[in-house]
Motif scaffolding. Structure first.
Motif, PDB file in Angstrom:
ATOM      1  N   ALA A  30      52.525  -4.510  -2.984  1.00  0.00           N
ATOM      2  CA  ALA A  30      51.646  -3.749  -2.088  1.00  0.00           C
ATOM      3  C   ALA A  30      51.885  -2.240  -2.158  1.00  0.00           C
ATOM      4  O   ALA A  30      51.236  -1.472  -1.441  1.00  0.00           O
ATOM      5  N   LEU A  31      52.777  -1.798  -3.019  1.00  0.00           N
ATOM      6  CA  LEU A  31      53.046  -0.350  -3.094  1.00  0.00           C
ATOM      7  C   LEU A  31      51.923   0.388  -3.807  1.00  0.00           C
ATOM      8  O   LEU A  31      51.279  -0.151  -4.709  1.00  0.00           O
ATOM      9  N   ARG A  32      51.727   1.632  -3.400  1.00  0.00           N
ATOM     10  CA  ARG A  32      50.809   2.518  -4.136  1.00  0.00           C
ATOM     11  C   ARG A  32      51.641   3.470  -4.990  1.00  0.00           C
ATOM     12  O   ARG A  32      52.520   4.166  -4.471  1.00  0.00           O
TER      13      ARG A  32
ATOM     14  N   VAL B  63      56.858   9.787 -10.742  1.00  0.00           N
ATOM     15  CA  VAL B  63      56.009   8.804 -10.067  1.00  0.00           C
ATOM     16  C   VAL B  63      56.305   8.868  -8.572  1.00  0.00           C
ATOM     17  O   VAL B  63      57.474   8.924  -8.166  1.00  0.00           O
ATOM     18  N   HIS B  64      55.225   8.882  -7.798  1.00  0.00           N
ATOM     19  CA  HIS B  64      55.388   8.854  -6.349  1.00  0.00           C
ATOM     20  C   HIS B  64      55.012   7.470  -5.843  1.00  0.00           C
ATOM     21  O   HIS B  64      53.982   6.918  -6.222  1.00  0.00           O
ATOM     22  N   ALA B  65      55.864   6.931  -4.983  1.00  0.00           N
ATOM     23  CA  ALA B  65      55.613   5.590  -4.441  1.00  0.00           C
ATOM     24  C   ALA B  65      55.451   5.689  -2.934  1.00  0.00           C
ATOM     25  O   ALA B  65      56.235   6.362  -2.264  1.00  0.00           O
ATOM     26  N   SER B  66      54.413   5.028  -2.415  1.00  0.00           N
ATOM     27  CA  SER B  66      54.263   4.988  -0.961  1.00  0.00           C
ATOM     28  C   SER B  66      53.836   3.595  -0.516  1.00  0.00           C
ATOM     29  O   SER B  66      53.287   2.820  -1.305  1.00  0.00           O
TER      30      SER B  66
ATOM     31  N   LYS C  59      59.935   2.055   5.005  1.00  0.00           N
ATOM     32  CA  LYS C  59      58.687   2.799   4.824  1.00  0.00           C
ATOM     33  C   LYS C  59      58.948   3.764   3.688  1.00  0.00           C
ATOM     34  O   LYS C  59      59.891   4.549   3.726  1.00  0.00           O
ATOM     35  N   LEU C  60      58.103   3.688   2.696  1.00  0.00           N
ATOM     36  CA  LEU C  60      58.378   4.420   1.468  1.00  0.00           C
ATOM     37  C   LEU C  60      57.367   5.542   1.302  1.00  0.00           C
ATOM     38  O   LEU C  60      56.159   5.340   1.435  1.00  0.00           O
ATOM     39  N   ASP C  61      57.889   6.738   1.003  1.00  0.00           N
ATOM     40  CA  ASP C  61      57.019   7.872   0.665  1.00  0.00           C
ATOM     41  C   ASP C  61      57.901   8.792  -0.151  1.00  0.00           C
ATOM     42  O   ASP C  61      58.480   9.747   0.360  1.00  0.00           O
ATOM     43  N   HIS C  62      58.042   8.469  -1.413  1.00  0.00           N
ATOM     44  CA  HIS C  62      59.180   8.973  -2.158  1.00  0.00           C
ATOM     45  C   HIS C  62      58.771   9.248  -3.613  1.00  0.00           C
ATOM     46  O   HIS C  62      58.109   8.432  -4.242  1.00  0.00           O
TER      47      HIS C  62
END
Lengths: 382, 352
Positions: free
Chosen positions: B107-109, B117-120, B172-175
């Motif tokens: 489900a990650l973007r 690469v940015h993952a959220s 919660k990922l925004d990295h």
């Protein structure tokens, strides 16, 4: 824990070419064989079909070549067996002989018995039945009363066998009875090879099952004379001989594929338009089937190695019977279509047949209670 | 299966994974010293290919360790680390050492930011996250599976736990990842959900073997009405049922492990996880029935195993998720009959 370990079947034992040959053969032979006949699974009887199968080399596959067999391994035989069952082919005429009586004669028989009988089994010509249960000896096999008394030149048999499947058409019976007294409950038992077509004083009467089918019989031995060379294996060795047959009898794909015709009918109805709940039920069924098949093939692999996996076989049969007995319930939970015996709608006819057949699945070949007792003993209880 | 690595693991766990160690772990204490021994024994590298620093153990044997870990109720992320290392190695990424864990990344973007690469998005119920150095996941970027290696210390997470008290943290990922921490997989491995389902199936089978052994022992020891309760047929039959369920689950899990990295993997894992979850319910219930009230206490060790097998049902897909997937495959199979699906697709992988 060894009892819960089912070693994977040896690699390279899919035998795809063989499987394809069998499928092609079945597609031709059974082109007009309707679902309600396929529903009879391995209870379907056709001498003609068994003979044709044998002509292809698919009966007595594991028997040595010198006895008309094909010296193939247990996993090749497994491929043929499961394809026959999945197609609902009428196999009972050779099934019991191919599965256990042939191997028993090969293991314990005299050279003369082997030469006389085994090539004809491999030719698909002989139908065998098993004379074990009696009116007062069902699960408690050691309570067997049928008695063989030694006389000049042979034995006189007196007693009654019941639930003898296909005795009314069989050529031979493997008879289990007493040959002597013993302090050991399991002692004094022997097995005989009875030529049903050439022996006098045997009375065979039908017992009709609740579905109206005639598989069972009562077989009465009334001072029946059997020649000495009818004794199969050692006198007094009957108990251990019977026990060594059980792994063959209990672990095969017929212990979980008996309702397979209904599964195919059900899937045909659901195929184009299944809800998520229906998908999940079919998925659960698939998971169970994949795992049972792996366990059963594992036992075939162990048999091929000459091991005696009778405990694992009891587990396969216990789980297998639960699975095949559950199929009507599963079908009813997914499709609302009444069962109609002999109906023109094939789903309805197969459902009706299967509903009436399933109670026997946890009785034949060892009841659920007996199997669980065996498993418990294997776990170290009692 | 004779296996040196299995014998080594068996000895290590038998000596060190005690009731007290499991109790302490469930109250939040990570057994660091045991982890050091596990790592020094090389167990975390067992599934890494030889050319990437592993030692050439066949995958089925390496994965067999996880059944043994399950049989001891090991409260450490050995299974997760074993898989994480194998995935990192497949993507030719550095193996950081230490405790790792895995998370479902479906489900990650992911998006490109320059060379990085940015993952959220959210990673939910990540096992042992707070005890791990890194979380390894697989997510899709430009239609290709990418392996992400996320350093735990820069992430913010909400701690939670599973039924057995083991960490299951939400993140919660925004990295934006370092360049070397997001790498395409050269070949698909089936996604982290599937790999996770495999390890839980194996561990469940192992834990159920222990539960069965404990129940047999108890039935032979506990005397009521003047005899061991194992003499009663009702108890014997319940134990036989447990043995059948356990054997089926082990066979299913080993079938899946044996198909690791083959086309059959997808459907054998689905079958294994579904079968394990169903068995966990029956085996757990019967074990408690046999043990009576004492088995329902904190002081008795049974709950460390039953809570694990119940909790694992929910990790990496429930029975409902996996049976639906398997059922969809069966019902949409191009084969003429269901039987052909079972013998062909399910056993060997879907046709290309």
């Amino acid at each position: 824990m060894t009892l819960t370990a089912f070693s994977p079947p040896p690699p390279g034992t899919d035998f795809d070419d063989l499987r394809q040959e069998v499928r092609t053969f079945l597609a031709e032979e059974l082109a007009d064989f309707p679902p309600e006949k396929r529903a009879k699974s391995w209870n379907g009887f056709s001498r003609d079909f068994s003979r044709k199968l044998a002509q292809r080399g698919w009966v007595g596959m594991t028997f040595p070549k010198e006895y008309g067999g094909h010296a193939r391994n247990a996993l090749e035989r497994y491929v043929v067996s499961e394809e026959l069952l999945a197609a609902g082919a009428p196999v009972i005429s050779h099934w019991i002989a191919d599965r256990q009586s042939g191997p028993l004669i090969l293991a314990k028989g005299t050279d003369d018995q082997k030469r006389r009988i085994v090539p004809r089994i491999a030719a698909g010509e002989l139908c065998f039945c098993i004379g074990m249960s009696e009116p007062d000896s069902g699960s408690d096999l050691a309570a067997t009363r049928t008695m063989a008394t030694e006389v000049d030149g042979g034995f006189r048999i007196n007693g009654t066998k019941v639930w003898t499947t296909y005795a009314h058409v069989a050529d031979y019976m493997i008879l289990f009875c007493r040959t002597g007294k013993s302090d050991d409950r399991h002692g004094g038992m022997s097995q005989f090879l009875v030529d049903l077509k050439a022996t006098d004083n045997i009375q065979i009467t039908p017992i009709i099952d609740l579905g109206g089918e005639h598989h069972f019989n009562q077989v009465v031995f009334d001072d029946t004379f059997l020649p000495s060379d009818a004794l199969l294996g050692g006198k007094g060795e009957g108990w251990s001989q019977v026990m060594s047959e059980l792994a063959f009898e209990r672990s095969g794909p017929e212990r979980f594929l008996s309702s397979f015709a209904l599964i195919e009918e059900l899937i045909r109805l659901l195929r184009d338009d299944a809800t998520e709940a229906q998908q999940a039920e079919i998925g659960r069924l698939s998971a169970h089937l994949m795992v049972l098949r792996q366990m059963s093939r594992s036992v075939a692999g162990m048999l091929n190695e000459g091991e005696n996996p009778s405990l694992q076989a009891a587990i396969v049969k216990d789980l297998g019977a639960l699975f095949e007995q559950d199929i009507p319930r599963l079908a009813r939970s997914l499709v609302s279509r009444p069962a109609v015996p002999g109906g023109s709608d094939s789903y309805a006819a197969v459902l009706a047949y299967t509903e009436l057949a399933v109670p026997s699945f946890s009785l034949r070949g060892g009841t659920r209670e007996i199997l669980r007792g065996i498993i418990a003993r294997g776990l170290g209880l009692r | 299966m004779e296996s040196m690595i299995h014998d080594m693991a068996e000895r290590l766990f038998r000596d060190h994974v005690t009731h007290r160690l499991r109790e302490k772990a469930a109250s939040g204490h990570c057994p660091e010293a045991l982890w050091t021994q596990i790592e020094e024994a090389g167990l975390t590298m067992a599934l890494v290919p030889e050319n990437a620093g592993g030692f050439g153990v066949p995958p089925a044997e390496a994965l067999g360790l996880l059944r043994i870990a399950g049989a001891h109720g090991l409260p450490l992320p050995l299974a997760e680390t074993l898989i994480a290392n194998a995935v990192l190695a497949t993507a030719n990424m550095a193996l950081p050492g230490g405790r790792l864990t895995i998370a479902e990344g479906e489900a990650l973007r992911l998006e490109r930011r320059g060379k990085r690469v940015h993952a959220s998005g959210h990673l939910t119920l990540v096992p042992f996250a707070r005890w791990a150095n890194r979380i390894v996941t697989i997510a899709v970027l430009d239609g290709t599976d990418h392996v992400l290696s996320l350093p735990v210390k820069v992430l913010s997470f909400a701690p939670a736990q599973d039924l057995a008290g083991m960490p299951r943290d939400d993140i919660k990922l925004d990295h934006t990842l370092a360049e070397t921490d997001a790498v395409p997989l050269p070949r698909p491995m089936g996604g982290m959900r599937r790999l996770g389902a495999l390890i839980r199936s194996l561990a469940t089978a192992g834990a159920m073997e222990t539960i069965l052994e404990m129940s047999i022992q108890y039935a032979n020891d506990r005397v009521q009405f003047g005899r061991p309760i194992g003499k009663f047929q009702a108890i014997q039959h319940n134990l036989a049922t447990m043995a059948g369920e356990t054997a089926a689950s082990r066979t299913a899990a080993e079938m899946a492990a044996g198909s690791y990295d083959t086309p059959a993997f997808a459907l054998t894992v689905a079958a294994a996880k579904a079968r394990a979850g169903e068995a966990a319910e029956k085996v757990g219930a019967l074990a408690h029935q046999i043990h009576g009230a004492i088995g329902y206490t904190q002081e008795h060790t049974l709950h460390h195993f039953t809570k694990r097998i119940w909790g694992w049902r929910d990790d990496f897909g429930t029975e409902l998720d996996w049976t639906r997937e398997l059922g969809r495959a069966a019902l949409s199979s191009p084969h003429d009959t269901f039987w052909h699906f079972i013998t062909d697709s399910a056993a060997k992988g879907a046709p290309a």
